[in-house]
Write a protein that holds these residues in place. Sequence first.
Motif, PDB file in Angstrom:
ATOM      1  N   UNK A   1     -37.265  99.032  30.463  1.00 28.35           N
ATOM      2  CA  UNK A   1     -37.595  98.944  31.895  1.00 28.35           C
ATOM      3  C   UNK A   1     -37.830  97.482  32.275  1.00 28.35           C
ATOM      4  N   UNK A   2     -38.513  96.745  31.400  1.00 33.11           N
ATOM      5  CA  UNK A   2     -38.825  95.336  31.693  1.00 33.11           C
ATOM      6  C   UNK A   2     -37.558  94.495  31.784  1.00 33.11           C
ATOM      7  N   UNK A   3     -36.461  95.003  31.272  1.00 32.40           N
ATOM      8  CA  UNK A   3     -35.191  94.272  31.394  1.00 32.40           C
ATOM      9  C   UNK A   3     -34.353  94.789  32.567  1.00 32.40           C
TER      10      UNK A   3
ATOM     11  N   UNK B   1     -43.997 103.635  36.194  1.00 34.95           N
ATOM     12  CA  UNK B   1     -43.400 103.592  37.540  1.00 34.95           C
ATOM     13  C   UNK B   1     -43.625 102.214  38.183  1.00 34.95           C
ATOM     14  N   UNK B   2     -44.813 101.659  37.975  1.00 33.66           N
ATOM     15  CA  UNK B   2     -45.085 100.311  38.495  1.00 33.66           C
ATOM     16  C   UNK B   2     -44.107  99.287  37.923  1.00 33.66           C
TER      17      UNK B   2
ATOM     18  N   UNK C   1     -41.277  96.940  39.698  1.00 33.69           N
ATOM     19  CA  UNK C   1     -41.356  95.493  39.540  1.00 33.69           C
ATOM     20  C   UNK C   1     -40.045  94.917  39.000  1.00 33.69           C
ATOM     21  N   UNK C   2     -39.468  95.596  38.014  1.00 32.13           N
ATOM     22  CA  UNK C   2     -38.272  95.042  37.349  1.00 32.13           C
ATOM     23  C   UNK C   2     -36.977  95.671  37.853  1.00 32.13           C
TER      24      UNK C   2
END
Length: 381
Positions: free
Chosen positions: A111-113, A133-134, A138-139
Amino acid sequence: MKKILLLGSTGSIGVNTLEVIRKFNDIFEVFALTANSNITLLEKQVKEFNPKFVVVKDKNKAKELKNLLNGKCIVLSGSEGLIEITKNGDYDILVSALVGFAGLAPTIESIKRGKRIALANKETLVAAGEIVIELAHKYNSEILPVDSEHSAIFQCLVGEENKTIEKLIITASGGPFLRKSFEDLKFVKVEDALKHPNWDMGNKITIDSATMMNKGLEVIEAHWLFNLGKDKIDVVVHPQSIVHSMVEFIDGSIKAQLSMPDMKLPIQYALTYPKRLESAFVDTHFPTLKELTFFEPDFNKFQCLKLAFDAMTEGGTAPCILNAANEIAVDKFLNKEIKFLQIPELIKKSLESIEILNKIDFDTILECDLKTRELTLTLDT
Ligand code: NDP
Ligand code: MG
């Protein structure tokens, strides 16, 4: 070509995903496959799909596979191998199909990518929905549901605004014990609980279906995926598993998504969305369906369902405790250490014994999961 990183390729969702990829091999290729320990199947999959990497959680099995593959692809191992591949691998779509809490950390890395996540691992949203979900917002990572109910709701919502939703109606097969009395449930055997009437799935989710915890986990999953409160999510028992779920809108209109039960359909949709591509995995012939029936779930008989609704209302780390205690209780049941009705008892005791925290971050969730596991392992019923 879209490159796919498939976490849990040797599982039920994993194998179905590979069938979809096989069918659409002109648009999808396998970047990496992973398993816990089943290297016999993993080796076969490597030979057919030629991934660049494989990850085997069990380090000894990883060594064995490395010898067998003899340089055919790079073999990583352990939980750190799963993190390494999700964090640094060159792929487009993550299919998150590990079972249990183990799926959370690698899914978060992906998710961070900003990757597309085809999410089967519901425990990720149950244990850490708020964080997940946040991060996805964000990403800019799209989470596409693979769970058939959530895929159905997602499909019903195409072209609709969320503010026009009156409620989600999540269907439940009721599992193998739908028609048994509470008394009968005291004596059910592991073998009986593993016989799901409509779906062929991994052992953990099959037991979750028998206790109806699966539906409870799905309500929490829906709460996070569609940003709706408990009052907007109903569960209805539908033993035929043809209507995969429904959305009622504010004008009283209801949309449903139907088909013969086959996980390849929601998997395909999560991979190809927003496109619908031609495939012949399912064939639904109405005249042979005979009847579609619906009724209220029995919260007294299926206490896990009630525990899940309560944990969702409580919020904070309560769903994380519910999830971890359930994983341990299901394991104990599968190992014949406890009886079927002791599953909800253990979960209830864990929820009562561990302090529920409201402010959550990733470390709090990791700690809470570990603490719950340790406690549930030692609890007497
Ligand atoms: P399975 O048990 O069939 O497969 C799990 C996969 O994850 C296997 O590849 C297994 O490897 C691997 N695995 C298991 N534990 C670990 C671990 N600790 N670390 C790394 N890898 C691990 O599960 P399912 O495919 O049935 O379910 C997967 C997820 O999808 C679950 O969250 C389930 O709730 C969800 N889901 C499943 C559906 C289904 O139809 N099966 C429907 C909807 C949702 P190995 O084979 O080596 O053990
Ligand atoms: Mg489901």
